[in-house]
Design an enzyme around this catalytic site. Structure first.
Site, PDB file in Angstrom:
ATOM      1  N   ASP A  39      -6.833  -1.613   4.299  1.00 34.66           N
ATOM      2  CA  ASP A  39      -8.197  -2.223   4.442  1.00 34.66           C
ATOM      3  C   ASP A  39      -8.216  -3.881   3.822  1.00 34.66           C
ATOM      4  O   ASP A  39      -8.287  -3.733   2.539  1.00 34.66           O
ATOM      5  CB  ASP A  39      -9.288  -1.718   4.059  1.00 34.66           C
ATOM      6  N   HIS A  40      -7.381  -4.650   4.335  1.00 35.27           N
ATOM      7  CA  HIS A  40      -7.157  -6.015   3.952  1.00 35.27           C
ATOM      8  C   HIS A  40      -7.858  -7.007   4.683  1.00 35.27           C
ATOM      9  O   HIS A  40      -7.954  -7.040   5.892  1.00 35.27           O
ATOM     10  CB  HIS A  40      -5.680  -6.280   3.775  1.00 35.27           C
ATOM     11  N   GLY A 107      -9.262  -2.507  -5.229  1.00 37.51           N
ATOM     12  CA  GLY A 107      -8.685  -3.495  -4.536  1.00 37.51           C
ATOM     13  C   GLY A 107      -7.348  -4.306  -5.202  1.00 37.51           C
ATOM     14  O   GLY A 107      -7.288  -3.810  -6.405  1.00 37.51           O
ATOM     15  N   GLU A 108      -6.922  -5.184  -4.705  1.00 36.57           N
ATOM     16  CA  GLU A 108      -5.909  -6.106  -5.492  1.00 36.57           C
ATOM     17  C   GLU A 108      -6.089  -7.467  -5.286  1.00 36.57           C
ATOM     18  O   GLU A 108      -6.677  -7.908  -4.231  1.00 36.57           O
ATOM     19  CB  GLU A 108      -4.535  -5.590  -5.543  1.00 36.57           C
ATOM     20  N   ASN A 111      -5.417 -10.381  -1.725  1.00 40.17           N
ATOM     21  CA  ASN A 111      -6.339 -11.208  -0.707  1.00 40.17           C
ATOM     22  C   ASN A 111      -7.444 -11.748  -1.562  1.00 40.17           C
ATOM     23  O   ASN A 111      -8.367 -11.964  -0.973  1.00 40.17           O
ATOM     24  CB  ASN A 111      -6.903 -10.248   0.228  1.00 40.17           C
TER      25      ASN A 111
END
Length: 111
Positions: A39-40, A107-108, A111
């Site tokens: 999911d990006h 997340g990370e 993005n």
């Protein structure tokens, strides 16, 4: 979902959503126990893809019969309001009872 052993991971940053749909259908036919997806917001490299995971999951659930479907990780704070996440998953669960799951994480910074 405690007996899930072999998951198919659909990489939205690498394949077009239509190609991933076909891969998910084949994964169910091959005996995979679940279908998870990334999911990006955007691809990690060029040329990449960036399909919307939640829309795609509805298509996968409709095109398959038994596999649970969901995200590997959705970040409900930075990208999505938690109420929108809840609404999306309540909708999927109502339409495909017992077949949805939601991976949640921070997340990370890619993005």
């Amino acid at each position: 979902m405690a007996d899930i052993e072999h998951w198919f991971s659909a990489a939205h940053e690498q394949f077009r959503p239509s190609d991933l749909l076909e891969q998910a259908i084949e994964a169910e036919r091959a005996g995979f126990d679940a279908v998870a997806c990334s999911d990006h917001y955007q691809p990690w490299w060029e040329p990449g893809e960036s399909g919307m995971a939640w829309v795609w999951l509805g298509s996968v659930a409709q095109a398959t019969k038994r596999v649970p479907v969901g995200t590997a990780v959705t970040a409900p704070v930075y990208r999505y309001h938690p109420a929108l996440v809840a609404q999306a998953w309540a909708t999927l669960e109502e339409m495909y009872p017992g077949r949805t799951f939601l991976g949640i994480g921070s997340g990370e910074s890619l993005n």
